[in-house]
Design a protein around this motif. Structure first.
Motif, PDB file in Angstrom:
ATOM      1  N   VAL A   6       0.871  -1.179   0.000  1.00  0.00           N
ATOM      2  CA  VAL A   6       0.000   0.000   0.000  1.00  0.00           C
ATOM      3  C   VAL A   6       0.910   1.230   0.000  1.00  0.00           C
ATOM      4  O   VAL A   6       1.438   1.610   1.048  1.00  0.00           O
ATOM      5  N   PRO A   7       1.115   1.841  -1.172  1.00  0.00           N
ATOM      6  CA  PRO A   7       1.916   3.065  -1.215  1.00  0.00           C
ATOM      7  C   PRO A   7       1.132   4.220  -0.594  1.00  0.00           C
ATOM      8  O   PRO A   7      -0.063   4.381  -0.854  1.00  0.00           O
ATOM      9  N   CYS A  12      -2.916  11.582   0.624  1.00  0.00           N
ATOM     10  CA  CYS A  12      -3.790  10.416   0.431  1.00  0.00           C
ATOM     11  C   CYS A  12      -5.030  10.548   1.310  1.00  0.00           C
ATOM     12  O   CYS A  12      -5.054  11.303   2.279  1.00  0.00           O
ATOM     13  N   LEU A  68      -3.793   1.107  -4.204  1.00  0.00           N
ATOM     14  CA  LEU A  68      -3.575   2.547  -4.160  1.00  0.00           C
ATOM     15  C   LEU A  68      -4.742   3.245  -3.473  1.00  0.00           C
ATOM     16  O   LEU A  68      -5.859   3.244  -3.990  1.00  0.00           O
ATOM     17  N   ALA A  75      -3.489  10.776  -5.099  1.00  0.00           N
ATOM     18  CA  ALA A  75      -3.492  10.116  -6.407  1.00  0.00           C
ATOM     19  C   ALA A  75      -2.586  10.843  -7.393  1.00  0.00           C
ATOM     20  O   ALA A  75      -1.857  10.216  -8.168  1.00  0.00           O
ATOM     21  N   LEU A  78       0.982   9.929  -6.517  1.00  0.00           N
ATOM     22  CA  LEU A  78       1.273   8.568  -6.979  1.00  0.00           C
ATOM     23  C   LEU A  78       1.459   8.544  -8.489  1.00  0.00           C
ATOM     24  O   LEU A  78       2.357   7.882  -9.009  1.00  0.00           O
ATOM     25  N   ASN A  79       0.599   9.273  -9.189  1.00  0.00           N
ATOM     26  CA  ASN A  79       0.615   9.257 -10.656  1.00  0.00           C
ATOM     27  C   ASN A  79       1.884   9.890 -11.224  1.00  0.00           C
ATOM     28  O   ASN A  79       2.320   9.532 -12.313  1.00  0.00           O
ATOM     29  N   ILE A  84       5.974   3.994  -9.020  1.00  0.00           N
ATOM     30  CA  ILE A  84       4.633   3.421  -8.822  1.00  0.00           C
ATOM     31  C   ILE A  84       4.153   2.785 -10.118  1.00  0.00           C
ATOM     32  O   ILE A  84       3.630   1.664 -10.124  1.00  0.00           O
ATOM     33  N   LEU A  88       3.217  -1.151 -10.594  1.00  0.00           N
ATOM     34  CA  LEU A  88       1.897  -1.540 -11.101  1.00  0.00           C
ATOM     35  C   LEU A  88       2.021  -2.432 -12.331  1.00  0.00           C
ATOM     36  O   LEU A  88       1.384  -3.482 -12.412  1.00  0.00           O
ATOM     37  N   ALA A 100      -7.240   0.048  -6.896  1.00  0.00           N
ATOM     38  CA  ALA A 100      -7.207   1.485  -6.609  1.00  0.00           C
ATOM     39  C   ALA A 100      -8.605   1.954  -6.246  1.00  0.00           C
ATOM     40  O   ALA A 100      -9.600   1.447  -6.776  1.00  0.00           O
ATOM     41  N   ALA A 104      -7.558   7.365  -7.195  1.00  0.00           N
ATOM     42  CA  ALA A 104      -6.372   6.602  -7.596  1.00  0.00           C
ATOM     43  C   ALA A 104      -6.515   5.768  -8.879  1.00  0.00           C
ATOM     44  O   ALA A 104      -5.493   5.453  -9.495  1.00  0.00           O
ATOM     45  N   VAL A 107      -4.240   6.565 -11.791  1.00  0.00           N
ATOM     46  CA  VAL A 107      -2.883   6.020 -11.892  1.00  0.00           C
ATOM     47  C   VAL A 107      -2.899   4.753 -12.746  1.00  0.00           C
ATOM     48  O   VAL A 107      -2.043   4.566 -13.614  1.00  0.00           O
TER      49      VAL A 107
END
Length: 184
Positions: A6-7, A12, A68, A75, A78-79, A84, A88, A100, A104, A107
């Protein structure tokens, strides 16, 4: 036993992150939380989360699933992170689960993992005009093969329970769910 990454990115959605982490751990699934750097993560409502490790430390590890959490800023962070996207794609092409929630799924879409798939997300966080091959649904949770998406904070518990069922089976999901005292 399954292992899930779980990043946790700055901004978040804490309700989603904590619900996912908590419920999976109740199912005795190993959950590793990883920050994008070594700093504590300040979530969207100001809650500070301390990740177990960093993304750099877990890049060589093997996971059964990556999940995610959403939150618009989370998000987006992360993107923007190529690590990441690498994780993925690696899991996806190994036939592992990618999941996600909320904002999220953008992403997953940017990584081209939602092409020709059904998905759901927080309203307007994924513009179908930018991703015309994705079929967006209004369902709380959408499963399309090994890709699982969910709508937002209010669906986090359903999402996490489905993740448990996919990784540990229906009896474990039911055991965890019964302890939550959810109305039927």
């Amino acid at each position: 036993m399954s292992t899930v990454l779980v990043p946790l990115a700055q901004g978040c959605e804490e309700l989603e992150a904590v619900t996912i982490i908590d419920l999976l751990r109740r199912a005795n699934i190993t959950v590793i939380t990883a920050g994008l750097d070594e700093k504590p993560v300040k979530a969207s409502r100001g809650v500070v989360l301390i990740p177990d490790t960093t993304i750099d430390q877990v890049l060589p590890e093997t996971f059964d699933m990556i999940v995610l959490p959403g939150g618009a800023a989370g998000a987006e962070n992360l993107n923007r992170d190529p690590r990441i996207h690498q994780l993925l794609k690696t899991l996806f092409y190994q036939g592992k689960y990618v999941a996600a929630i909320c904002a999220a799924p953008i992403v997953l879409a940017t990584a081209a993992l939602l092409d020709n798939k059904q998905a759901t997300c927080y309203p307007n966080s994924l513009k179908i005009s930018h991703f015309p091959t994705i079929q967006l649904l209004d369902s709380p949770v959408v499963i399309d093969g090994k890709v699982i998406t969910s709508r937002g904070p209010g669906t986090a518990m359903d999402f996490a329970l489905i993740l448990i069922e996919k990784l540990a089976g229906k009896p474990i999901r039911e055991q965890v769910e019964s302890g939550l005292m959810r109305p039927h």
